[in-house]
Design an enzyme around this catalytic site. Structure first.
Site, PDB file in Angstrom:
ATOM      1  N   ASN A  12       0.877  -1.167   0.000  1.00 44.87           N
ATOM      2  CA  ASN A  12       0.000   0.000   0.000  1.00 44.87           C
ATOM      3  C   ASN A  12       0.917   1.221   0.000  1.00 44.87           C
ATOM      4  O   ASN A  12       1.436   1.620   1.038  1.00 44.87           O
ATOM      5  CB  ASN A  12      -0.892  -0.053   1.251  1.00 44.87           C
ATOM      6  CG  ASN A  12      -1.841   1.122   1.325  1.00 44.87           C
ATOM      7  OD1 ASN A  12      -1.775   2.042   0.498  1.00 44.87           O
ATOM      8  ND2 ASN A  12      -2.711   1.102   2.312  1.00 44.87           N
ATOM      9  N   HIS A 185     -12.616   3.203  -0.248  1.00 45.64           N
ATOM     10  CA  HIS A 185     -12.632   2.218   0.849  1.00 45.64           C
ATOM     11  C   HIS A 185     -13.333   0.927   0.395  1.00 45.64           C
ATOM     12  O   HIS A 185     -13.836   0.164   1.222  1.00 45.64           O
ATOM     13  CB  HIS A 185     -13.401   2.722   2.091  1.00 45.64           C
ATOM     14  CG  HIS A 185     -12.740   3.841   2.835  1.00 45.64           C
ATOM     15  ND1 HIS A 185     -13.461   4.811   3.476  1.00 45.64           N
ATOM     16  CD2 HIS A 185     -11.442   4.128   3.083  1.00 45.64           C
ATOM     17  CE1 HIS A 185     -12.636   5.662   4.066  1.00 45.64           C
ATOM     18  NE2 HIS A 185     -11.401   5.261   3.829  1.00 45.64           N
ATOM     19  N   ARG A 246     -11.637  15.911   6.984  1.00 45.57           N
ATOM     20  CA  ARG A 246     -12.428  16.303   5.809  1.00 45.57           C
ATOM     21  C   ARG A 246     -13.842  16.705   6.229  1.00 45.57           C
ATOM     22  O   ARG A 246     -14.428  16.082   7.106  1.00 45.57           O
ATOM     23  CB  ARG A 246     -12.531  15.155   4.802  1.00 45.57           C
ATOM     24  CG  ARG A 246     -11.218  14.743   4.186  1.00 45.57           C
ATOM     25  CD  ARG A 246     -11.477  13.750   3.047  1.00 45.57           C
ATOM     26  NE  ARG A 246     -10.228  13.150   2.605  1.00 45.57           N
ATOM     27  CZ  ARG A 246      -9.947  11.851   2.729  1.00 45.57           C
ATOM     28  NH1 ARG A 246     -10.831  11.014   3.255  1.00 45.57           N
ATOM     29  NH2 ARG A 246      -8.791  11.387   2.314  1.00 45.57           N
TER      30      ARG A 246
END
Ligand code: AMP
Length: 403
Positions: A12, A185, A246
């Site tokens: 990742n 996600h 966010r």
């Protein structure tokens, strides 16, 4: 791939970090996990845990200039435990790729054409796809003979019907610039919705689930019979729930207003909404543990931030209840969802008419296992299911190369 090749390395790659796990798919065991952070800085850090040998966690500090150096350092750590990238037991490398656009709806073997297409998606994922591409190129250079598989964060959401994926804006403009809702996600939503069906003892095709992935980034999804029918993130991960930093949903006119009235540039507004908003913007903290501690001390700003966070979450539970028509389970996952009992309690409080309730005793239990937290009488199960994106990426990767 040889008959004995059952290991998958999951990578990742972020802009300044690489997270990795080596798994053996013969039994799903994790052989090693680790992380390189602050790549490109003087004080880069590699943390490696050799689970297979039961060895101690090893930490190395010092400048790691780029992703290539980082991955070579990871390879050296793995070699030290006899788990090197040159092992014939390594079947494939699975890469998390954030944006797959409309083209990639399944895990995909990476070749030059695929890599070009991932590059073509950079304008819709400027923060994420370039780092993913760097990780792929570096891994390819280290093991050019090995299958490299891309597993996309957007893929699980590609089943959203057109009426959920389209914004109500001019179709030509939207299509010319690939403006639509993609969702993110996805690997987590796929894993957790399936795992929830297993917890209920049912086939994923038979259950409708609302998944609440509440980490520093947060998203909700409505999953009907194993297929995503709506999700809260959109063109980018900015839409939807209130997150750590966010804003989530906001009137788009706020951006014009800030440009015209406050004289802010597009980049400044981007930074404000993505990095300085959400819980952090509201109360100065984005860690739910700290926010709860402040609330316990009577801090009003922290309490308001919490209430705004919960209000949005509740609105999405209601919205996805309506989208699905019938709901079998509401499931909480990721850092906040798995650990913050007060968030779970508050999110379903007052929703008894919808068949939703939380048992205070069950909700207070701390565990790494998937579990139900609703009382027996409740019509809809409320569950906590720890997410495992790396395992999902490894499984999807291995399924593809061993098919
Ligand atoms: P993630 O992005 O899934 O790693 O989640 C990270 C977030 O989980 C942190 O920013 C915290 O807000 C939250 N978190 C982690 N542990 C706890 C905990 N024990 N209680 C409340 N929140 C937690």
């Amino acid at each position: 791939m040889t008959a004995t090749a059952t290991r998958v390395l999951v990578l990742n790659s972020g802009s300044s970090s690489v997270k990795y796990q080596l798994l053996d798919m013969a039994d799903g065991r994790r052989l090693a996990v680790g992380l390189v952070e602050r790549i490109g800085e003087e004080n880069s850090r590699l943390v490696h845990t050799p689970l297979a040998t039961g060895g101690e966690k090893r930490e190395t500090e010092g400048a790691i200039a780029d992703h290539e150096t980082a991955l070579k350092a990871v390879a050296a750590e793995l070699s030290a435990d006899g788990l090197g990238l040159d092992s014939p037991q390594l079947a494939a490398i699975g890469h998390r790729v954030v944006h797959g656009g409309l083209r990639f709806t399944e895990p995909t073997v990476i070749d030059d054409a695929v890599l070009k297409e991932i590059e073509r998606l950079v304008p819709v994922a400027p923060l994420h796809n370039p780092a993913n591409i760097t990780g792929i190129r570096t891994a390819q250079a280290l093991r050019p003979d090995l299958p490299q598989i891309a597993v996309f964060d957007t893929a699980f959401h590609s089943t959203m019907p057109e009426y959920a994926a389209r914004y109500a804006i001019d179709v030509e403009t939207a299509d010319a610039h690939r403006v639509r809702r993609y969702g993110f996600h996805g690997t987590s939503h796929a894993y957790v919705s399936r795992r929830t069906a297993a917890l209920l003892g049912q086939d994923p095709a038979e259950v409708n689930v609302i998944v609440l992935h509440l980490g520093n980034g947060a998203s909700a999804s409505a999953v009907a019979g194993g297929r995503c029918v709506d999700t809260s993130m959109g063109l980018t991960p900015l839409e939807g729930l209130v997150m750590g930093t966010r804003s989530g949903d906001i009137d788009p006119a706020v951006t014009f207003h800030l440009k015209r009235v406050a004289g802010m540039s597009a980049d400044e507004i981007d930074e404000l909404l993505n990095k300085k908003s959400g819980l952090l913007g509201l109360c100065g903290d984005n860690d739910m543990r700290e926010i709860r501690r402040r609330i316990d001390e009577g801090d009003e700003r922290a309490a308001l931030a919490f209430d705004i966070y919960i209000h949005r979450l509740k609105k999405y539970i209601g919205a996805y209840y309506a989208v699905l028509g019938r709901v079998d389970a509401v499931v909480f996952t990721a850092g906040v969802g798995e650990n913050a009992a007060p968030v779970r309690e508050a999110a379903v409080a007052g929703l008894e008419e919808l068949g939703l309730a939380v048992d205070a005793g069950l909700n207070a239990v701390r565990s790494d296992e998937p579990r139900l937290i609703s009382p027996e009488y409740a019509r809809v199960a409320v569950a906590v299911v720890p997410t495992d994106e790396e395992l999902e990426i490894a499984q999807q990767t291995y399924a593809l190369v061993s098919a």
